[in-house]
Scaffold this active site. Sequence first.
Site, PDB file in Angstrom:
ATOM      1  CD  GLU A  57      -2.689  -1.128   2.641  1.00 51.69           C
ATOM      2  OE1 GLU A  57      -2.756  -0.314   3.156  1.00 51.69           O
ATOM      3  OE2 GLU A  57      -3.381  -2.310   2.688  1.00 51.69           O
ATOM      4  CD  GLU A  88      -4.557  -8.288   1.675  1.00 52.87           C
ATOM      5  OE1 GLU A  88      -5.308  -7.500   2.448  1.00 52.87           O
ATOM      6  OE2 GLU A  88      -3.313  -7.986   1.878  1.00 52.87           O
TER       7      GLU A  88
HETATM    8  C1  XIL Z   1      -6.006  -6.926   8.441  1.00 50.83           C
HETATM    9  C2  XIL Z   1      -6.370  -8.291   9.410  1.00 50.83           C
HETATM   10  O1  XIL Z   1      -7.145  -9.151   8.553  1.00 50.83           O
HETATM   11  C3  XIL Z   1      -6.987  -7.703  10.659  1.00 50.83           C
HETATM   12  O2  XIL Z   1      -7.007  -8.931  11.480  1.00 50.83           O
HETATM   13  C4  XIL Z   1      -6.073  -6.541  11.501  1.00 50.83           C
HETATM   14  O3  XIL Z   1      -6.639  -6.173  12.532  1.00 50.83           O
HETATM   15  C5  XIL Z   1      -5.830  -5.558  10.343  1.00 50.83           C
HETATM   16  O4  XIL Z   1      -5.412  -5.951   9.264  1.00 50.83           O
HETATM   17  N1  XIL Z   1      -4.880  -5.206   4.045  1.00 50.83           N
HETATM   18  C6  XIL Z   1      -3.964  -5.899   4.309  1.00 50.83           C
HETATM   19  C7  XIL Z   1      -4.192  -6.954   5.410  1.00 50.83           C
HETATM   20  O5  XIL Z   1      -2.726  -5.908   3.792  1.00 50.83           O
HETATM   21  O6  XIL Z   1      -2.946  -7.137   6.156  1.00 50.83           O
HETATM   22  C8  XIL Z   1      -5.158  -6.288   6.307  1.00 50.83           C
HETATM   23  O7  XIL Z   1      -5.343  -7.501   7.306  1.00 50.83           O
HETATM   24  C9  XIL Z   1      -6.440  -6.200   5.461  1.00 50.83           C
HETATM   25  C10 XIL Z   1      -6.345  -4.948   4.160  1.00 50.83           C
END
Ligand code: XIL
Length: 371
Positions: A158, A263
């Site tokens: 990001e 994701e």
């Molecule tokens: C999220 C997790 O799922 C949560 O448990 C945590 O509290 C915050 O992060 N983008 C990403 C991930 O790259 O690492 C994030 O994961 C969601 C958004």
Amino acid sequence: MEKRNFRKLVCLLALSLSVSPTLAQDGLKDALGKHCLIGTSLNQWQSDAQDAAATAVVRRHFNCATAENCMKMEVLQPAEGLFDFRVADKFVKYCQQNGLKIIGHNLCWHSQAPEWLFTDSWGRPVSKEVLKSRLEKHIATVVGRYKGQIHGWDVVNEAIEDDGSWRQSPLYKILGEEFIEICFRAAHEADPDVELYYNDYSMSKPGKRDAVCRLVRNLKAKGLRIDGVGMQSHNGMDYPDLTEYEKSIDAFATCGVKVMITELDLNVLPNPEGFGGADINQSFELQQKYNPYTAGLPKDVAKKVEERWMQFFRLYSKHRSQISRITLWGISDANSWLNDFPVPGRTNYGLLFDRSYAEKPVVKNIINLYK
Ligand code: XIL
């Protein structure tokens, strides 16, 4: 053979025949696995092997896993020079025991970074040199520890805004865009064989798409290794625009890197105005209108959700020669981060397995699509 034993044998055979069709049924990995890796993120409870239901689903459906939180910098190096690999080591062991290729997530991100990273002991921003050396030390230590065991690392997460500009994070403010190559170089030096990725959300946005392509080309022009681009794909019922999303798949593939859906989940609830993307720092107050399905999804909504999943998977299947991995951001609705993002305390239905880990009907349709 005694008559009684013979009868027992016949009964056993009949029983095994009657259950075997269920046992032999294909999982996601049997169908999709011929074309790409198919993975899930694992939370700590799951990778500590405390969740037998999760393990059953993992074994049947997935061949790859990403650590949901335990490899983030705030967990691995909570204080400068103090590394804590307890949870990450268990995650790696769990993956190895369950036949899962391992994705390391992540080495450099402005979120979930430890507080000490960007400041000195008086709380003032550190110099370029200090931040560079802190990043290099972190990456060398972490990538070095798991050398040869990880399939690929999300090196930078990001770094780019939706309009294509650089995110004004402390990383960028202190180091400028050079922080990207510092991280990629350090990761490659620590494990020359591991795959290296850039990962981001809202990758369908044209500005972000172009900037990510530029980033890939720049790294390659400098002779640095980058194997893939991760499209996080925290999707919703009316976003992203599928035409733009598809253009991004093509654009990244054209840059000569693997395209990965890293994701994947589907936020099915009505969202507050002003919400977009997947910046974990976004949060809105819980109101009833944002949480309408606490007692389960009505049938007509569930049908729409199923169709939306199929829109995405039809696209992934169409681009199967370009997409090297699809990773769901969690197994079951029960522990999806979407229950708390972007509104805490909701009942969301964003994954392929329900709250009791039962497979949703759409899983069969996805499998059939890839067969
Ligand atoms: C999220 C997790 O799922 C949560 O448990 C945590 O509290 C915050 O992060 N983008 C990403 C991930 O790259 O690492 C994030 O994961 C969601 C958004």
